[in-house]
Design an enzyme around this catalytic site. Structure first.
Site, PDB file in Angstrom:
ATOM      1  N   PRO A  57       7.971  11.033   0.667  1.00 43.76           N
ATOM      2  CA  PRO A  57       8.996  11.106   1.826  1.00 43.76           C
ATOM      3  C   PRO A  57       8.560  10.669   3.241  1.00 43.76           C
ATOM      4  CG  PRO A  57       9.272  12.950   0.328  1.00 43.76           C
ATOM      5  CD  PRO A  57       7.977  12.460   0.173  1.00 43.76           C
ATOM      6  N   SER A  69       7.235  -6.499   4.031  1.00 38.19           N
ATOM      7  CA  SER A  69       6.783  -7.957   4.627  1.00 38.19           C
ATOM      8  C   SER A  69       6.025  -7.576   5.955  1.00 38.19           C
ATOM      9  CB  SER A  69       8.085  -8.713   4.963  1.00 38.19           C
ATOM     10  OG  SER A  69       8.399  -9.394   3.748  1.00 38.19           O
ATOM     11  N   ILE A  96       8.785   6.000  -7.413  1.00 36.81           N
ATOM     12  CA  ILE A  96       7.551   5.890  -8.291  1.00 36.81           C
ATOM     13  C   ILE A  96       8.557   5.013  -9.679  1.00 36.81           C
ATOM     14  CG2 ILE A  96       5.700   6.834  -9.827  1.00 36.81           C
ATOM     15  CD1 ILE A  96       5.668   7.254  -6.650  1.00 36.81           C
ATOM     16  N   THR A  97       7.984   3.891  -9.573  1.00 42.55           N
ATOM     17  CA  THR A  97       8.605   2.958 -10.648  1.00 42.55           C
ATOM     18  C   THR A  97       7.966   3.432 -11.937  1.00 42.55           C
ATOM     19  OG1 THR A  97       8.740   1.107  -9.130  1.00 42.55           O
ATOM     20  CG2 THR A  97       8.818   0.791 -11.523  1.00 42.55           C
ATOM     21  N   ALA A 103       5.410   9.505   3.900  1.00 40.10           N
ATOM     22  CA  ALA A 103       4.523   8.512   4.057  1.00 40.10           C
ATOM     23  C   ALA A 103       4.716   7.286   3.060  1.00 40.10           C
ATOM     24  CB  ALA A 103       2.928   9.128   3.389  1.00 40.10           C
ATOM     25  N   HIS A 158      27.259 -21.214  -5.036  1.00 36.93           N
ATOM     26  CA  HIS A 158      28.148 -20.763  -6.035  1.00 36.93           C
ATOM     27  C   HIS A 158      29.702 -20.455  -5.580  1.00 36.93           C
ATOM     28  CE1 HIS A 158      24.474 -20.920  -8.490  1.00 36.93           C
ATOM     29  NE2 HIS A 158      25.332 -20.329  -9.651  1.00 36.93           N
ATOM     30  N   GLY A 159      29.659 -20.155  -4.321  1.00 40.08           N
ATOM     31  CA  GLY A 159      31.128 -19.745  -3.576  1.00 40.08           C
ATOM     32  C   GLY A 159      31.385 -18.631  -4.168  1.00 40.08           C
ATOM     33  N   GLU A 188       5.591  -2.113  -2.783  1.00 46.01           N
ATOM     34  CA  GLU A 188       4.018  -2.779  -2.791  1.00 46.01           C
ATOM     35  C   GLU A 188       3.681  -3.171  -1.282  1.00 46.01           C
ATOM     36  OE1 GLU A 188       2.406  -3.924  -6.198  1.00 46.01           O
ATOM     37  OE2 GLU A 188       3.629  -3.402  -7.478  1.00 46.01           O
TER      38      GLU A 188
HETATM   39  N1  CAA Z   1      -9.366  -3.070  -0.606  1.00 46.13           N
HETATM   40  C1  CAA Z   1      -9.950  -1.945  -0.443  1.00 46.13           C
HETATM   41  N2  CAA Z   1     -10.231  -1.393   0.642  1.00 46.13           N
HETATM   42  C2  CAA Z   1      -9.239  -1.491   1.752  1.00 46.13           C
HETATM   43  C3  CAA Z   1      -8.233  -2.435   1.312  1.00 46.13           C
HETATM   44  C4  CAA Z   1      -8.362  -3.193   0.175  1.00 46.13           C
HETATM   45  N3  CAA Z   1      -7.244  -4.055   0.030  1.00 46.13           N
HETATM   46  N4  CAA Z   1      -7.428  -2.629   2.561  1.00 46.13           N
HETATM   47  C5  CAA Z   1      -8.212  -1.573   3.371  1.00 46.13           C
HETATM   48  N5  CAA Z   1      -9.238  -1.088   2.809  1.00 46.13           N
HETATM   49  C6  CAA Z   1      -9.961   0.277   3.201  1.00 46.13           C
HETATM   50  C7  CAA Z   1     -10.424  -0.325   4.748  1.00 46.13           C
HETATM   51  O1  CAA Z   1     -11.748  -0.999   4.564  1.00 46.13           O
HETATM   52  C8  CAA Z   1     -10.872   0.871   5.364  1.00 46.13           C
HETATM   53  O2  CAA Z   1     -12.053   1.568   4.928  1.00 46.13           O
HETATM   54  P1  CAA Z   1     -13.135   2.354   5.861  1.00 46.13           P
HETATM   55  O3  CAA Z   1     -12.629   3.600   5.992  1.00 46.13           O
HETATM   56  O4  CAA Z   1     -14.616   2.199   5.005  1.00 46.13           O
HETATM   57  O5  CAA Z   1     -13.055   1.573   7.249  1.00 46.13           O
HETATM   58  C9  CAA Z   1      -9.764   1.926   4.901  1.00 46.13           C
HETATM   59  O6  CAA Z   1      -9.274   1.455   3.623  1.00 46.13           O
HETATM   60  C10 CAA Z   1      -8.527   1.965   5.755  1.00 46.13           C
HETATM   61  O7  CAA Z   1      -8.111   0.714   6.149  1.00 46.13           O
HETATM   62  P2  CAA Z   1      -7.202   0.568   7.103  1.00 46.13           P
HETATM   63  O8  CAA Z   1      -7.751   1.351   8.579  1.00 46.13           O
HETATM   64  O9  CAA Z   1      -6.961  -0.686   7.366  1.00 46.13           O
HETATM   65  O10 CAA Z   1      -5.734   1.727   6.822  1.00 46.13           O
HETATM   66  P3  CAA Z   1      -4.486   1.941   7.643  1.00 46.13           P
HETATM   67  O11 CAA Z   1      -4.030   3.480   7.643  1.00 46.13           O
HETATM   68  O12 CAA Z   1      -4.385   1.402   9.125  1.00 46.13           O
HETATM   69  O13 CAA Z   1      -3.448   1.071   6.625  1.00 46.13           O
HETATM   70  C11 CAA Z   1      -2.093  -0.711   5.581  1.00 46.13           C
HETATM   71  C12 CAA Z   1      -3.689  -0.184   6.209  1.00 46.13           C
HETATM   72  C13 CAA Z   1      -2.440  -2.286   5.225  1.00 46.13           C
HETATM   73  C14 CAA Z   1      -0.984  -0.569   6.635  1.00 46.13           C
HETATM   74  C15 CAA Z   1      -1.880   0.265   4.246  1.00 46.13           C
HETATM   75  O14 CAA Z   1      -1.497   1.458   4.473  1.00 46.13           O
HETATM   76  C16 CAA Z   1      -0.808  -0.289   3.449  1.00 46.13           C
HETATM   77  O15 CAA Z   1      -1.057  -1.165   2.667  1.00 46.13           O
HETATM   78  N6  CAA Z   1       0.603   0.263   3.699  1.00 46.13           N
HETATM   79  C17 CAA Z   1       1.508   0.005   2.890  1.00 46.13           C
HETATM   80  C18 CAA Z   1       1.354   0.769   1.474  1.00 46.13           C
HETATM   81  C19 CAA Z   1       2.177   0.149   0.251  1.00 46.13           C
HETATM   82  O16 CAA Z   1       2.210  -0.940  -0.003  1.00 46.13           O
HETATM   83  N7  CAA Z   1       2.992   1.101  -0.120  1.00 46.13           N
HETATM   84  C20 CAA Z   1       3.731   0.786  -1.694  1.00 46.13           C
HETATM   85  C21 CAA Z   1       3.391   1.654  -2.541  1.00 46.13           C
HETATM   86  S1  CAA Z   1       3.657   1.215  -4.351  1.00 46.13           S
HETATM   87  C22 CAA Z   1       5.372   1.096  -4.493  1.00 46.13           C
HETATM   88  O17 CAA Z   1       5.736   0.177  -3.738  1.00 46.13           O
HETATM   89  C23 CAA Z   1       6.023   1.968  -5.341  1.00 46.13           C
HETATM   90  C24 CAA Z   1       5.945   1.598  -6.885  1.00 46.13           C
HETATM   91  O18 CAA Z   1       6.135   2.667  -7.647  1.00 46.13           O
HETATM   92  C25 CAA Z   1       5.232   0.338  -7.050  1.00 46.13           C
END
Ligand code: CAA
Length: 383
Positions: A128, A367, A157-158, A130, A339-340, A364
């Site tokens: 909620p 955008s 959670i899908t 995060a 398709h109107g 996931e």
């Molecule tokens: N692969 C591996 N490591 C990664 C990485 C990746 N793609 N991206 C970041 N990291 C690592 C970084 O290297 C960093 O490591 P260190 O501590 O060693 O430096 C660490 O992770 C932290 O990275 P950031 O400082 O970039 O982290 P952040 O807190 O600033 O967040 C963000 C970055 C890209 C915004 C990330 O929080 C994000 O992707 N948020 C979106 C979350 C999301 O997609 N949620 C959807 C959930 S799934 C869903 O939709 C439901 C379902 O059921 C499918």
């Protein structure tokens, strides 16, 4: 540089297309109306080798390359985003994550069962408080002598209500932000694991299963840890690199479906004494849609190819997801317009594409998040 598919890739594409056309698409409207996931398709996808496309045969997978798997996602996406979404979570976020981070024992235990569809997987990250800021999660993992005890709540959670195994992210030290996060493989029948359907009726993906999951003193053995303690955030992000490619490829499928439907409709619909396809304004829309579909597909194929080469794909995957989902949102909107009045009801599937595609633009990583991932690779992360 070769753009044509290999014979093997063409064969997988043909198999996925036949399955999508003959077994998925005919159910899509009713599943959407009833809000029920067509569960029997899971084992069928297992027998076709789709549930664990790129997983090695030694773990029950098909050993296909990532481009082939992207073709599977695209074909499923063309037919029904709820089914394609199931796969992106089950295979992309769960099986591939276990393959990348699991111990040999964990891989032997989970992967074959997930590959056949005997077990279903879900991925528990979002909470909620995060969503986009995943590192701010509050679900806690209290370490005891031989176990961890989970407390907290996950939402959206899908597959959550139908899953047998969940990858759960929880923090053992919230003050450490992402460095406190651990990943666990949790049996969904564990005591203290409670789930229910998300409240409200979704805009799209109405056949998909979305759960709220509550952990109340849910005890898991230390052997349930996936990866090392504190590695959970990296594990979550690397899994999203797999899942986002599935979403991007699925969006290409939706955009292609919008284009196909729009061509068919505008060729038969007559107004002002001619096919509406003969009006230049309609042609411009179709041409722009076709250009977007091609560009999105090429971006997906590039990301899949890089993954196959074992090269970094985070940036390219985010570019593919961003471009393909935005293009598909536009294509769906234009398809309804072309398709109107008919596009405004579920008599034609474009109405469902229009509702479903908003989900792909959000889950996931929205955008906005994809833009953040791309921009950080351009200018670095600010202090
Ligand atoms: N692969 C591996 N490591 C990664 C990485 C990746 N793609 N991206 C970041 N990291 C690592 C970084 O290297 C960093 O490591 P260190 O501590 O060693 O430096 C660490 O992770 C932290 O990275 P950031 O400082 O970039 O982290 P952040 O807190 O600033 O967040 C963000 C970055 C890209 C915004 C990330 O929080 C994000 O992707 N948020 C979106 C979350 C999301 O997609 N949620 C959807 C959930 S799934 C869903 O939709 C439901 C379902 O059921 C499918």
């Amino acid at each position: 540089m070769r753009f044509d598919l290999t014979e093997e890739q063409q064969a997988i594409q043909a198999r996925a297309r036949a399955f999508a056309d003959d077994e998925v698409a005919p159910l899509a409207r009713e599943a959407d109306e009833r809000g029920e996931f067509p569960l029997h398709l899971v084992k069928r996808m297992g027998s076709l080798g789709f549930l664990a496309g790129p997983i090695a045969a030694s773990y029950g997978g098909s050993g296909m390359d990532y481009l082939s798997f992207a073709l599977v996602y695209e074909e499923l996406g063309r037919a029904d985003s709820s089914v394609r979404g199931f796969l992106a979570v089950h295979a992309g976020l769960v099986s591939l994550c276990i393959r990348d981070w699991g111990t040999e024992e964990q891989k032997q235990h989970y992967l074959p069962r997930l590959a056949s569809g005997e077990w279903i997987g879900c991925y528990c990250l979002t909470e909620p408080n995060a969503g986009s800021d995943a590192a701010s999660m509050e679900t806690s993992a209290r370490e005891e002598e031989d176990s961890f005890v989970l407390n907290g709540e996950k939402i959206w959670i899908t597959n959550g209500n139908i899953a047998d195994v969940a990858i759960v992210f929880a923090t053992r030290d919230a003050s450490a932000r992402h460095r406190g996060i651990c990943a666990f493989l949790v049996d969904t029948s564990s005591a203290g694991f409670r789930r229910e359907a998300m409240p409200g009726k979704e805009l799209g993906h109405r056949a998909a299963d979305h759960a709220k999951i509550v952990f109340e003193e849910c005890r898991v053995p230390k052997s349930a840890l996936l990866g090392a303690p504190g590695e959970g955030f990296k594990i979550a992000m690397s899994a999203l690199d797999h899942g986002r490619l599935g979403v991007a490829a699925g969006a290409v499928g939706v955009a292609q479906a919008c284009l196909d439907a729009s061509i068919a409709f505008t060729k038969q619909r007559r107004q002002f004494g001619q096919r509406i396809a003969d009006f230049q304004m309609v042609q411009a829309t179709l041409a722009d849609m076709a250009a977007d579909v091609d560009a999105a597909r090429l971006l997906v194929h590039r990301a899949a190819w890089l993954k196959q080469e074992g090269r970094p794909t985070t940036r390219e995957t985010s570019i593919a997801k961003l471009f393909a989902t935005e293009a598909a949102v536009k294509a769906a909107s234009e398809a309804v317009l072309l398709h109107g009045g008919r596009g405004y009801s579920n008599e034609f599937p474009v109405e469902r594409y229009y509702r479903d595609i908003k989900g792909l633009q959000i889950y996931e990583g929205t955008s906005h998040i994809q833009r953040i991932v791309i921009a950080r690779q351009l200018v670095g992360k600010g202090e």
